[in-house]
Design a protein around this motif. Structure first.
Motif, mmCIF file in Angstrom:
data_model
loop_
_atom_site.group_PDB
_atom_site.id
_atom_site.type_symbol
_atom_site.label_atom_id
_atom_site.label_comp_id
_atom_site.label_asym_id
_atom_site.label_seq_id
_atom_site.Cartn_x
_atom_site.Cartn_y
_atom_site.Cartn_z
ATOM 1 N N ASN A 16 -10.942 -12.821 2.436
ATOM 2 C CA ASN A 16 -12.042 -13.737 2.160
ATOM 3 C C ASN A 16 -13.349 -13.020 1.877
ATOM 4 O OD1 ASN A 16 -10.363 -15.965 2.622
ATOM 5 N ND2 ASN A 16 -10.750 -15.898 4.810
ATOM 6 N N CYS A 17 -13.288 -11.720 1.763
ATOM 7 C CA CYS A 17 -14.506 -10.964 1.514
ATOM 8 C C CYS A 17 -14.147 -9.700 0.738
ATOM 9 C CB CYS A 17 -15.182 -10.590 2.827
ATOM 10 S SG CYS A 17 -14.184 -9.505 3.853
ATOM 11 N N PRO A 22 -8.469 -5.630 6.941
ATOM 12 C CA PRO A 22 -7.306 -4.945 7.505
ATOM 13 C C PRO A 22 -6.084 -5.125 6.605
ATOM 14 C CG PRO A 22 -8.444 -6.171 9.198
ATOM 15 C CD PRO A 22 -9.060 -6.580 7.898
ATOM 16 N N GLN A 23 -5.273 -4.081 6.522
ATOM 17 C CA GLN A 23 -4.088 -4.121 5.668
ATOM 18 C C GLN A 23 -2.898 -3.492 6.375
ATOM 19 O OE1 GLN A 23 -6.180 -2.330 2.095
ATOM 20 N NE2 GLN A 23 -4.816 -3.813 1.118
ATOM 21 N N LEU A 24 -1.711 -3.942 5.972
ATOM 22 C CA LEU A 24 -0.453 -3.411 6.484
ATOM 23 C C LEU A 24 0.254 -2.700 5.348
ATOM 24 C CD1 LEU A 24 1.674 -3.329 8.795
ATOM 25 C CD2 LEU A 24 2.597 -5.438 7.813
ATOM 26 N N PHE A 25 0.741 -1.478 5.620
ATOM 27 C CA PHE A 25 1.415 -0.663 4.629
ATOM 28 C C PHE A 25 2.703 -0.081 5.197
ATOM 29 C CE2 PHE A 25 -3.110 -0.257 3.710
ATOM 30 C CZ PHE A 25 -3.180 -0.401 2.341
ATOM 31 N N VAL A 26 3.577 0.350 4.308
ATOM 32 C CA VAL A 26 4.716 1.187 4.660
ATOM 33 C C VAL A 26 4.466 2.543 4.011
ATOM 34 C CG1 VAL A 26 7.187 1.562 4.381
ATOM 35 C CG2 VAL A 26 6.329 -0.729 4.856
ATOM 36 N N ASP A 27 4.628 3.599 4.795
ATOM 37 C CA ASP A 27 4.486 4.965 4.278
ATOM 38 C C ASP A 27 5.883 5.571 4.172
ATOM 39 O OD1 ASP A 27 3.994 7.595 3.674
ATOM 40 O OD2 ASP A 27 2.519 7.907 5.288
ATOM 41 N N PRO A 28 6.477 5.531 2.981
ATOM 42 C CA PRO A 28 7.846 6.018 2.836
ATOM 43 C C PRO A 28 7.995 7.519 3.081
ATOM 44 C CG PRO A 28 6.914 5.464 0.688
ATOM 45 C CD PRO A 28 5.919 5.050 1.727
#
Length: 69
Positions: A16-17, A22-28
């Motif tokens: 919303n900005c 905050p973000q969610l990731f996968v680090d392969p």
């Protein structure tokens, strides 16, 4: 800000900005015990295993985190 190059994005938790949500990731490329990466809007990050993240998801689904928000 945290360097997220090479990480696979999974989810953004606000959107919303334009303040670095905050973000969610996968680090392969990470070891399995550090493959899930959660970044915040202050440039910090938490790394955990998929099993640890699954535990958080299970708790959320069970309502254990409902009182936080």
């Amino acid at each position: 800000m945290t360097d997220t190059s090479g990480l696979e994005p999974v989810a953004t938790f606000c959107g919303n900005c334009n303040c670095g949500c905050p973000q969610l990731f996968v680090d392969p490329a990470a070891p399995t015990d550090r493959r899930i990466v959660l970044t915040d809007d202050f440039g910090q990050q938490v790394q955990m295993s998929a099993d640890q993240f699954s535990s958080i998801v299970a708790d959320a689904k069970a309502g254990k985190l409902d009182g936080i928000a």
